[in-house]
Design a protein around this motif. Structure first.
Motif, PDB file in Angstrom:
ATOM      1  N   LYS A 220      42.821  47.201  40.911  1.00 16.66           N
ATOM      2  CA  LYS A 220      42.461  45.949  40.583  1.00 16.66           C
ATOM      3  C   LYS A 220      41.723  45.934  42.411  1.00 16.66           C
ATOM      4  CE  LYS A 220      42.382  42.037  38.677  1.00 16.66           C
ATOM      5  NZ  LYS A 220      41.888  41.448  40.575  1.00 16.66           N
TER       6      LYS A 220
ATOM      7  N   GLU B 161      36.039  41.197  42.477  1.00 19.49           N
ATOM      8  CA  GLU B 161      36.340  40.772  42.179  1.00 19.49           C
ATOM      9  C   GLU B 161      36.921  40.148  40.667  1.00 19.49           C
ATOM     10  OE1 GLU B 161      35.721  37.344  45.100  1.00 19.49           O
ATOM     11  OE2 GLU B 161      36.339  38.332  46.928  1.00 19.49           O
ATOM     12  N   ASP B 162      35.210  39.985  39.892  1.00 19.07           N
ATOM     13  CA  ASP B 162      35.416  39.663  38.819  1.00 19.07           C
ATOM     14  C   ASP B 162      36.046  40.530  37.453  1.00 19.07           C
ATOM     15  OD1 ASP B 162      33.823  41.393  38.954  1.00 19.07           O
ATOM     16  OD2 ASP B 162      31.988  39.725  37.592  1.00 19.07           O
TER      17      ASP B 162
END
Length: 435
Positions: free
Chosen positions: A392, A397-398
């Motif tokens: 992550k 970022e999405d």
């Protein structure tokens, strides 16, 4: 003091200190000193325990750890790893999902040498995911293979974690390294099949794109120049161990020297690369040696306080079938992996698990291989597997946690299939070492 009170004191102290933010190795050392004071007669017991602990660091079996780590650090810092990645990419041509295959093949080579699943996941995530997203790959095709490479890295030799586990469990290092070859090849084949099925079911998940045409002679040149020397070095190390020509320690020395020679031949060895490689290998080696020291003293305390014997009697008193007990131990490792790093898990569980495994009649090499796979699977088990959060941190970022979970599941299933095969057919792990 009853055995369960002694066990609660030792493990509770460790957990409390770790919750305060103390490094794992130091938390174990502090808890061991407390235990020695309580169970072994105060200051004299502490001195005796520390003397015994130092003896655990003088074992010749520990030599492969810094050498395998140095081998991986040189492989990375000199750019030999990137060179192999690029070569495999060009060799696969227009194969659908080829960057996913590159990630599994090249990532396994790097992860195996580095011995750090978290480090290799961070590297591959930052290196491969942006490129695959730019090429139009769906996220599960980029994230899943990266999370899956750790399972291969931990069991295919040379593996620093396998050396550490064998040392902690006091079993044959070479046998444990060699035992992972056949299961590792099966797991690699399952990964390839998984990627193939994913691309067949949804061709848009890994769209093809134009690549520079290369003749057969050009591909052969790339293979011989940029892939065969790196892969060949690992193969030679494994074969020499299987044939009994060298010990694991000597194989690790040959490996480190071989990577150094390759870096010189490719003219990519620099003083900065040497310094970075030595610094990286030294940092992880010191941590590993502290872990060995803590584990050795922890094992002695468990035995001296009666906790080991009491725990074994309690566990075997349920009269569960050995396979069911194995599954319970496996499940505990999956839960621990949500909160702890692999080496920390080894330190906590090996002193307890191996006496229990011996009492149940398990082959120590076979059990060690299953334990290694359990450690790696636990790292990617939703919802709190540590590698999921590492991914992550380096993914676009999405990217949502749900996407990462879904990407990891097919590769977790592959690892679980291999564990099932090992339980049903133990010779998959024991046949090669028996030779």
């Amino acid at each position: 003091m009853e055995w369960f009170e002694a066990l609660a004191l030792l493990i509770g102290s460790i957990m409390f200190l770790m919750a305060l933010g103390m490094p794992v190795a130091l938390a174990f050392l502090a808890a061991n000193i407390l235990g020695a004071w309580v169970f072994m007669g105060g200051e004299r017991g502490v001195v005796q325990l520390l003397n015994n602990g130092w003896g655990s660091l003088t074992k010749f079996a520990l030599v492969p750890i810094p050498l395998f780590l140095l081998m991986g650090e040189i492989f990375f810092h000199t750019g030999l790893g990137q060179r192999m990645f690029s070569a495999i990419d060009r060799l696969l041509g227009k194969l659908p999902g080829r960057l996913s295959y590159v990630t599994v093949l090249g990532g396994t080579g790097f992860s195996t040498l580095s011995g750090s699943s978290m480090g290799s996941t961070a590297l591959l995530g930052s290196l491969m995911v942006p490129e695959m997203i730019r090429r139009g790959y769906k996220k599960h095709m980029s994230i899943g293979p990266i999370l899956g490479t750790g399972g291969l890295a931990i069991i295919i030799p040379p593996s620093a974690l396998a050396v550490l586990l064998a040392t902690l469990a006091q079993i044959d290092v070479g046998a444990l390294l060699i035992s992972g070859i056949i299961p590792g090849l099966i797991l690699a084949a399952l990964y390839v099949v998984t990627i193939y099925i994913q691309t067949r079911r949804d061709p848009s998940a890994a769209p093809a794109y134009e690549v520079e045409h290369q003749s057969v002679s050009e591909k052969l040149g790339i293979l011989l120049r940029d892939v065969v020397p790196m892969v060949g070095l690992m193969v030679v190390i494994v074969v020499m161990m299987i044939r009994g020509i060298v010990t694991p320690s000597e194989a690790a020395a040959f490996g480190a020297l071989g990577v150094l020679i390759l870096a010189v031949l490719y003219r990519c060895l620099s003083w900065e690369a040497i310094k970075a490689s030595v610094r990286g290998a030294l940092r992880v080696t010191l941590m590993a040696y502290l872990i060995v020291f803590g584990s050795a003293t922890f094992s002695q305390l468990l035995a001296f306080s009666g906790a080991s014997r009491g725990l074994i009697d309690w566990a075997t008193g349920f009269e569960l079938a050995p396979v069911l007990m194995l599954l319970v131990m496996f499940a505990v490792l999956l839960v621990l992996g949500m909160f702890m790093e692999q080496i920390s898990m080894m330190l906590l569980t090996v002193p307890i698990y191996y006496p229990l495994a011996t009492s149940l009649g398990f082959d120590p090499i076979w059990f060690g291989l299953i334990m290694l796979l359990a450690l790696e699977i636990s790292f990617t088990t939703p919802p709190f597997g540590l590698l999921l959060f590492v991914m992550k941190g380096v993914a676009p970022e999405d990217t949502t946690m749900r996407e990462i979970y879904l990407a990891a599941i097919p590769f977790i299933v592959c690892s679980l299939i291999v564990v099932g095969l090992l339980i049903m057919f133990p010779p998959l792990a024991t046949w090669l070492p028996s030779l």
